[in-house]
Design a protein around this motif. Structure first.
Motif, PDB file in Angstrom:
ATOM      1  N   TYR A  68       0.832  -1.198   0.000  1.00 51.32           N
ATOM      2  CA  TYR A  68       0.000   0.000   0.000  1.00 51.32           C
ATOM      3  C   TYR A  68       0.870   1.254   0.000  1.00 51.32           C
ATOM      4  CZ  TYR A  68      -4.148  -2.747   1.346  1.00 51.32           C
ATOM      5  OH  TYR A  68      -5.198  -3.636   1.383  1.00 51.32           O
ATOM      6  N   VAL A  69       0.384   2.276  -0.652  1.00 49.29           N
ATOM      7  CA  VAL A  69       1.042   3.585  -0.622  1.00 49.29           C
ATOM      8  C   VAL A  69       0.505   4.372   0.562  1.00 49.29           C
ATOM      9  CG1 VAL A  69       1.244   5.814  -1.802  1.00 49.29           C
ATOM     10  CG2 VAL A  69       1.533   3.685  -3.082  1.00 49.29           C
ATOM     11  N   GLY A  70       1.427   4.901   1.370  1.00 54.58           N
ATOM     12  CA  GLY A  70       1.033   5.789   2.456  1.00 54.58           C
ATOM     13  C   GLY A  70       0.908   5.150   3.808  1.00 54.58           C
ATOM     14  N   GLU A  77      -1.499  -3.479   8.883  1.00 57.42           N
ATOM     15  CA  GLU A  77      -2.027  -3.968   7.619  1.00 57.42           C
ATOM     16  C   GLU A  77      -1.135  -3.634   6.425  1.00 57.42           C
ATOM     17  OE1 GLU A  77      -4.246  -6.145   7.548  1.00 57.42           O
ATOM     18  OE2 GLU A  77      -4.651  -5.910   9.707  1.00 57.42           O
ATOM     19  N   SER A  78       0.048  -3.050   6.686  1.00 54.53           N
ATOM     20  CA  SER A  78       1.014  -2.959   5.587  1.00 54.53           C
ATOM     21  C   SER A  78       1.403  -4.387   5.230  1.00 54.53           C
ATOM     22  CB  SER A  78       2.242  -2.156   5.996  1.00 54.53           C
ATOM     23  OG  SER A  78       3.099  -2.920   6.826  1.00 54.53           O
ATOM     24  N   ARG A 161     -11.031  -2.271  -3.023  1.00 55.31           N
ATOM     25  CA  ARG A 161     -10.997  -1.611  -1.724  1.00 55.31           C
ATOM     26  C   ARG A 161     -12.081  -2.191  -0.810  1.00 55.31           C
ATOM     27  NH1 ARG A 161     -12.022   3.770  -1.507  1.00 55.31           N
ATOM     28  NH2 ARG A 161     -10.651   4.080   0.288  1.00 55.31           N
ATOM     29  N   GLU A 162     -13.243  -2.458  -1.358  1.00 56.30           N
ATOM     30  CA  GLU A 162     -14.314  -3.057  -0.551  1.00 56.30           C
ATOM     31  C   GLU A 162     -13.956  -4.487  -0.141  1.00 56.30           C
ATOM     32  OE1 GLU A 162     -17.819  -2.632  -2.914  1.00 56.30           O
ATOM     33  OE2 GLU A 162     -17.929  -0.442  -2.618  1.00 56.30           O
ATOM     34  N   GLU A 173     -10.666   3.550   5.224  1.00 61.89           N
ATOM     35  CA  GLU A 173      -9.279   3.453   5.674  1.00 61.89           C
ATOM     36  C   GLU A 173      -8.393   2.673   4.707  1.00 61.89           C
ATOM     37  OE1 GLU A 173      -8.730   2.165   9.648  1.00 61.89           O
ATOM     38  OE2 GLU A 173     -10.154   3.600  10.501  1.00 61.89           O
ATOM     39  N   VAL A 174      -9.006   2.013   3.729  1.00 59.85           N
ATOM     40  CA  VAL A 174      -8.214   1.255   2.759  1.00 59.85           C
ATOM     41  C   VAL A 174      -7.543   2.236   1.802  1.00 59.85           C
ATOM     42  CG1 VAL A 174      -8.239  -0.514   0.973  1.00 59.85           C
ATOM     43  CG2 VAL A 174      -9.854  -0.648   2.904  1.00 59.85           C
TER      44      VAL A 174
END
Length: 259
Positions: A68-70, A77-78, A161-162, A173-174
Motif C-alpha cells: 500500500y502507498v502511504g 495492515e502494511s 478496496r471493498e 481506511e483502505v
C-alpha cells in the motif's frame, strides 16, 4: 498451464509447500510471496515443516508482490507487516532478506524502478505465489493493466478496496493507491503458482484459465507462461468447462514430471 483441482485448502497448501520445498533445494533460492487469505494454508504448512521437519529458509531471499502507498511499514495492515506476522517471523529467514516495495518512498517512480532492479540483481524469482481477485487481478494489477507492465503505482478499484475493507475499520481506511509488481515483472518468475478457493473466485478462475488472453482479466497472463500451475478447490473450479480433462491429465501425470 497445469490446473490441479483439490478437495480442500489444506490439500492445496501441501502442494504449494512441496513446490517451495523443491525450490529451497537450490543453493540461493529467490521466492516470491503474496499476502491475503489464499496463501495462508500454504504458509501454515511451510511453518509446520520448518518447525517439525527442519525445512530451512536461511539461504533464501524473498520478494513481496505489492504494498500500500502511504501506510507506515509498522502499520499492522502494511503487507511488510502482514507477511512477517503470517510467515517470515516463524521461519529462519533473515528479515533483511525479505523485501517489499516501499510505499512511503518520497519518489514512488524511482522506488518502482529500484524494486524491479533489485529482483533482477538477485537473479530473478524462482517461484512466485499468486492469488486472484474476484475481478481477475493478480498482485494489484487491476483489469485493463498492461500485459507487459513493470512494477508501478496503481489505483485500486472500488471493488478491491471493498474486498480488502475486512482488514480495516472501514473501507474509508483502505488506501487508494498501491505499488505492485507489473504483469511483465511477474512473468519473469521461473514458476508461477496461482491459488484460489471458494465459489466467489470461480468466474475469475474460468476467465483466467479458459478465457481469452486479455487485459480485462489480468490473471489470464498465466496462459503465456511456460511453467504456471493453478491450484483450486472444487468450488473455485465450478465454472471450468474442461475440469474433467484437468482431472484426467493429473491422474495420468508422468511420475518424473513436477508441478
Amino acid at each position: 498451464m497445469e490446473v490441479v483441482i483439490c478437495e480442500s485448502a489444506e490439500e492445496i497448501g501441501r502442494h504449494v509447500a512441496d513446490a517451495y520445498e523443491a525450490v529451497l533445494r537450490l543453493p540461493a533460492p529467490v521466492i516470491g510471496l503474496a499476502t491475503g487469505s489464499s496463501p495462508l494454508a500454504a504458509y501454515h504448512e511451510l511453518i509446520r515443516r520448518h518447525r517439525d521437519d527442519g525445512l530451512s529458509f536461511a539461504h533464501a531471499t524473498a520478494y513481496l508482490l505489492d504494498e500500500y502507498v502511504g501506510l507506515p511499514a509498522a502499520h499492522p495492515e502494511s503487507y511488510a507487516a502482514v507477511i512477517r506476522r503470517e510467515l517470515t517471523d516463524h521461519l529462519d529467514l533473515d528479515p533483511a532478506r525479505v523485501h517489499s516495495p516501499r510505499g512511503e518512498a518520497d519518489d514512488l517512480v524511482a522506488e518502482c524502478a529500484r524494486y524491479d532492479a533489485a529482483i533482477a540483481a538477485s537473479g530473478g524469482v524462482d517461484l512466485q505465489l499468486l492469488g486472484i481477485g474476484t475481478d481477475g487481478h493478480v498482485g494489484f494489477n487491476e483489469p485493463m493493466s498492461s500485459l507487459s507492465s513493470r512494477t508501478r503505482l496503481k489505483t485500486l478499484t472500488q471493488q478491491t478496496r471493498e474486498d480488502n475493507a475486512r482488514f480495516f475499520a472501514s473501507v474509508d481506511e483502505v488506501p487508494t493507491h498501491v505499488l505492485t509488481q507489473g504483469l511483465g515483472t511477474i512473468l519473469e518468475a521461473r514458476h508461477l503458482v496461482l491459488v484460489a478457493t471458494g465459489e466467489d473466485k470461480a468466474e475469475a478462475v474460468a476467465a483466467a484459465v479458459e478465457g481469452p488472453l486479455s487485459a480485462r482479466c489480468p490473471a489470464s497472463i498465466l496462459q503465456w507462461h511456460p511453467h504456471a500451475t493453478v491450484f483450486v478447490d472444487e468450488a473455485a473450479a465450478s465454472r471450468l468447462d474442461f475440469a474433467a480433462y484437468y482431472r484426467h491429465a493429473l491422474a495420468h501425470k508422468p511420475a518424473w514430471q513436477r508441478f
